[in-house]
Write an enzyme that holds these catalytic residues in place. Structure first.
Site, PDB file in Angstrom:
ATOM      1  N   HIS A  15       0.811  -1.227   0.000  1.00 40.96           N
ATOM      2  CA  HIS A  15       0.000   0.000   0.000  1.00 40.96           C
ATOM      3  C   HIS A  15       0.844   1.277   0.000  1.00 40.96           C
ATOM      4  O   HIS A  15       0.710   2.141   0.865  1.00 40.96           O
ATOM      5  CB  HIS A  15      -1.063   0.015   1.108  1.00 40.96           C
ATOM      6  CG  HIS A  15      -0.645  -0.471   2.466  1.00 40.96           C
ATOM      7  ND1 HIS A  15       0.255   0.186   3.246  1.00 40.96           N
ATOM      8  CD2 HIS A  15      -1.031  -1.563   3.171  1.00 40.96           C
ATOM      9  CE1 HIS A  15       0.407  -0.463   4.385  1.00 40.96           C
ATOM     10  NE2 HIS A  15      -0.349  -1.528   4.361  1.00 40.96           N
TER      11      HIS A  15
ATOM     12  N   HIS B 222      -4.776  -9.473  14.883  1.00 39.62           N
ATOM     13  CA  HIS B 222      -4.894  -8.322  13.996  1.00 39.62           C
ATOM     14  C   HIS B 222      -5.721  -8.739  12.784  1.00 39.62           C
ATOM     15  O   HIS B 222      -5.468  -9.775  12.178  1.00 39.62           O
ATOM     16  CB  HIS B 222      -3.483  -7.872  13.589  1.00 39.62           C
ATOM     17  CG  HIS B 222      -3.426  -6.650  12.740  1.00 39.62           C
ATOM     18  ND1 HIS B 222      -4.416  -5.701  12.718  1.00 39.62           N
ATOM     19  CD2 HIS B 222      -2.476  -6.220  11.852  1.00 39.62           C
ATOM     20  CE1 HIS B 222      -4.075  -4.732  11.874  1.00 39.62           C
ATOM     21  NE2 HIS B 222      -2.912  -5.038  11.326  1.00 39.62           N
TER      22      HIS B 222
ATOM     23  N   GLU C 264      -6.191  -7.041   9.854  1.00 39.76           N
ATOM     24  CA  GLU C 264      -5.785  -6.586   8.519  1.00 39.76           C
ATOM     25  C   GLU C 264      -5.602  -7.794   7.599  1.00 39.76           C
ATOM     26  O   GLU C 264      -5.147  -8.859   8.026  1.00 39.76           O
ATOM     27  CB  GLU C 264      -4.503  -5.756   8.602  1.00 39.76           C
ATOM     28  CG  GLU C 264      -4.196  -5.022   7.309  1.00 39.76           C
ATOM     29  CD  GLU C 264      -3.055  -4.030   7.444  1.00 39.76           C
ATOM     30  OE1 GLU C 264      -2.781  -3.321   6.457  1.00 39.76           O
ATOM     31  OE2 GLU C 264      -2.430  -3.967   8.522  1.00 39.76           O
TER      32      GLU C 264
ATOM     33  N   ASP D 107      -3.660  -8.956   5.363  1.00 38.85           N
ATOM     34  CA  ASP D 107      -2.445  -9.745   5.174  1.00 38.85           C
ATOM     35  C   ASP D 107      -2.285 -10.799   6.266  1.00 38.85           C
ATOM     36  O   ASP D 107      -1.481 -11.720   6.132  1.00 38.85           O
ATOM     37  CB  ASP D 107      -1.195  -8.856   5.102  1.00 38.85           C
ATOM     38  CG  ASP D 107      -1.094  -7.856   6.224  1.00 38.85           C
ATOM     39  OD1 ASP D 107      -2.125  -7.419   6.751  1.00 38.85           O
ATOM     40  OD2 ASP D 107       0.033  -7.487   6.585  1.00 38.85           O
TER      41      ASP D 107
ATOM     42  N   HIS E  32      -1.365  -0.925  14.510  1.00 38.22           N
ATOM     43  CA  HIS E  32      -1.752   0.336  13.913  1.00 38.22           C
ATOM     44  C   HIS E  32      -3.208   0.359  13.468  1.00 38.22           C
ATOM     45  O   HIS E  32      -3.633   1.270  12.732  1.00 38.22           O
ATOM     46  CB  HIS E  32      -0.837   0.664  12.733  1.00 38.22           C
ATOM     47  CG  HIS E  32      -0.895  -0.400  11.646  1.00 38.22           C
ATOM     48  ND1 HIS E  32      -1.228  -0.093  10.354  1.00 38.22           N
ATOM     49  CD2 HIS E  32      -0.702  -1.727  11.674  1.00 38.22           C
ATOM     50  CE1 HIS E  32      -1.200  -1.195   9.618  1.00 38.22           C
ATOM     51  NE2 HIS E  32      -0.884  -2.186  10.403  1.00 38.22           N
TER      52      HIS E  32
ATOM     53  N   ASP F 190       1.634  -6.623  14.564  1.00 36.15           N
ATOM     54  CA  ASP F 190       2.438  -5.863  13.601  1.00 36.15           C
ATOM     55  C   ASP F 190       3.574  -5.071  14.233  1.00 36.15           C
ATOM     56  O   ASP F 190       4.396  -4.497  13.515  1.00 36.15           O
ATOM     57  CB  ASP F 190       1.531  -4.911  12.806  1.00 36.15           C
ATOM     58  CG  ASP F 190       1.071  -5.530  11.488  1.00 36.15           C
ATOM     59  OD1 ASP F 190       1.504  -6.649  11.168  1.00 36.15           O
ATOM     60  OD2 ASP F 190       0.280  -4.880  10.779  1.00 36.15           O
TER      61      ASP F 190
ATOM     62  N   TYR G   3      10.069  -0.054   8.439  1.00 36.97           N
ATOM     63  CA  TYR G   3       8.739  -0.490   8.857  1.00 36.97           C
ATOM     64  C   TYR G   3       8.141   0.524   9.839  1.00 36.97           C
ATOM     65  O   TYR G   3       6.992   0.957   9.694  1.00 36.97           O
ATOM     66  CB  TYR G   3       8.856  -1.871   9.491  1.00 36.97           C
ATOM     67  CG  TYR G   3       7.556  -2.569   9.770  1.00 36.97           C
ATOM     68  CD1 TYR G   3       7.022  -3.472   8.864  1.00 36.97           C
ATOM     69  CD2 TYR G   3       6.860  -2.342  10.951  1.00 36.97           C
ATOM     70  CE1 TYR G   3       5.825  -4.126   9.112  1.00 36.97           C
ATOM     71  CE2 TYR G   3       5.669  -2.987  11.210  1.00 36.97           C
ATOM     72  CZ  TYR G   3       5.157  -3.883  10.292  1.00 36.97           C
ATOM     73  OH  TYR G   3       3.970  -4.518  10.559  1.00 36.97           O
TER      74      TYR G   3
ATOM     75  N   HIS H 154       5.318  -9.997  10.872  1.00 37.33           N
ATOM     76  CA  HIS H 154       6.123  -9.864   9.656  1.00 37.33           C
ATOM     77  C   HIS H 154       7.606 -10.003  10.023  1.00 37.33           C
ATOM     78  O   HIS H 154       8.047  -9.493  11.054  1.00 37.33           O
ATOM     79  CB  HIS H 154       5.942  -8.489   9.009  1.00 37.33           C
ATOM     80  CG  HIS H 154       4.610  -8.266   8.374  1.00 37.33           C
ATOM     81  ND1 HIS H 154       4.182  -8.951   7.260  1.00 37.33           N
ATOM     82  CD2 HIS H 154       3.612  -7.405   8.686  1.00 37.33           C
ATOM     83  CE1 HIS H 154       2.977  -8.523   6.918  1.00 37.33           C
ATOM     84  NE2 HIS H 154       2.605  -7.595   7.772  1.00 37.33           N
TER      85      HIS H 154
END
Length: 406
Positions: free
Chosen positions: A24, A78, A80, A82, A145, A164, A192, A225
């Site tokens: 993104h 989380h 999100e 991904d 986030h 994250d 990051y 990640h």
């Protein structure tokens, strides 16, 4: 596609994404990973899932340990996509007893997947859940986030699943921080933070203070990640404690775009003035530096000097786009100045100053404009601008009060 045991009976079962180069708007030249973890206990538990197209990798790695249908609990740290994109199919295949999430996570899961009949178990901060030999506890990390984010902690192993936070976009066959190049690791960790968490720095600061107050022993940090921190998890905690207060290193960045090299000539003269004051600097031309790489440099910089010619009563599109991107991340604790060439109107300097004012930079110079091509006297003014920023920056770093001129 074998699972990797990170501590006894706890496995990494995630996926490696070697091909993603854009996240993104954030350049990911080294790819990324989507980390998921399997805890083998009386209640077998899956911590997070992966991006939808990597579901088969996740399931193959789980099957290298157990039949997926034996999984009792699923923890969603989380929502999100991904990390949750494969969730509907995984839930359908596993049919778990519980889908564990935060209060905001429950709301987000319903909004994303519209599955009201999943066996949700909404946890509260500090709640503990026994798996048998191990105990999970949960800490909400709202807006780090996303609103739904939370940490999961395994008390007996002193292991933190950090969602994250503390991650990196880094595809590698190695799973642990002490197995990879440390310069690459810390660069990707800084990138990051700079491009994802800078905006939330006040919350990061509060979270670190809360963790310090609770003082849970942490031997290992497993983010969603990148690699797992086992060699020295304090290294990334220390880095975050500096980044969250935007602690610069006393250096300057000259970030510029140019049409016919006039603004570039000004940038180089300003750099000469900085050098005369003993200030370390970098010249970053937006034509060849991606905005996310520039933001990584901004994270550790103390002075930001923006240069852009005027086009159509405004800025060049690259500078306008970069400022929109940087303004959204809201770096603070910076000295600022602006410069640029122009043909007949010259609004770019004013617009760059306004953007820095909105970010609460300390603007130490009203800005410098040169019409068309700079001559020797113009370049001398540019060098003086560099010296002025350098002197101001030294006062700033010494803790002296510096007032903004705009």
């Amino acid at each position: 596609m074998q699972a990797v045991e990170i501590v006894k009976n706890i496995y990494w079962v995630g996926a490696i994404d070697w091909i993603t180069r854009d996240f993104h708007g954030y350049s990911t030249y080294r790819g990324t990973t989507y980390n998921a973890f399997l805890i083998i206990d009386e209640k077998i538990t899956l911590i997070d899932t992966v991006k939808a197209e990597y579901r088969s990798e996740l399931m193959h790695r789980i099957r290298s340990i157990i039949d997926p249908k034996k999984i009792d609990y699923m923890v969603v740290n989380h929502v999100e996509m991904d990390h949750s994109g494969s969730l509907p199919e995984v839930v359908r295949e596993i049919n778990p007893e519980k889908v564990i999430c935060s209060k905001m996570g429950h709301k987000a899961l319903l909004q994303h997947f519209h599955q009201e009949d999943w066996p949700y178990h909404v946890v509260t901060p500090g709640e503990e859940l026994s798996l048998g030999e191990r105990t999970l506890s949960f800490l909400e990390t709202r807006m780090l986030h996303w609103p739904d984010s939370m940490f999961t902690y395994v008390k007996e192993e002193e292991l933190l699943f950090s969602s994250d936070a503390f991650g990196q976009h880094l595809a590698t066959s190695e799973r642990f921080d002490d197995e990879v190049n440390q310069d690459v690791l810390m660069h990707e960790c800084a990138k990051y933070y700079a491009n994802i968490l800078t905006l939330y720095s006040p919350l990061v600061k509060k979270l670190l203070a809360k963790v310090a107050e609770m003082n849970p022993p942490i031997k290992m940090i497993a983010p969603d990640h990148g690699v797992i921190w086992r060699g020295n998890p304090g290294k990334v905690l220390d880095a975050y404690s500096k980044w969250c207060v935007h602690e610069g290193q006393g250096n300057a960045l000259i970030i510029y775009d140019t049409m016919w090299h006039s603004t570039e000539k000004m940038a180089k003269a300003i750099a000469g003035g900085l050098l005369e004051e003993g200030i370390s600097y970098k010249l970053l031309d937006l034509q060849v530096n991606h905005r996310s790489d520039v933001m990584t440099e901004v994270l550790n910089a103390s002075a930001i000097i923006l240069g852009c010619p005027t086009l159509n009563n405004g800025m060049l599109p690259r500078m306008a786009g970069f400022l929109m991107y940087m303004r959204g991340l809201r770096p603070t604790n910076k000295i600022g100045a602006a410069f640029g060439s122009y043909g007949w109107s010259g609004e770019a300097v004013k617009l760059m100053n306004q953007a820095m004012k909105e970010m609460k930079f300390t603007i130490c110079h009203e800005g410098l404009r040169v019409q068309y091509v700079p001559e020797h006297d113009n370049l001398r003014e540019c060098a003086e601008l560099g010296r002025h920023v350098g002197r101001t920056l030294k006062d700033f770093m010494a803790g002296k009060e510096v007032e903004s001129v705009i």
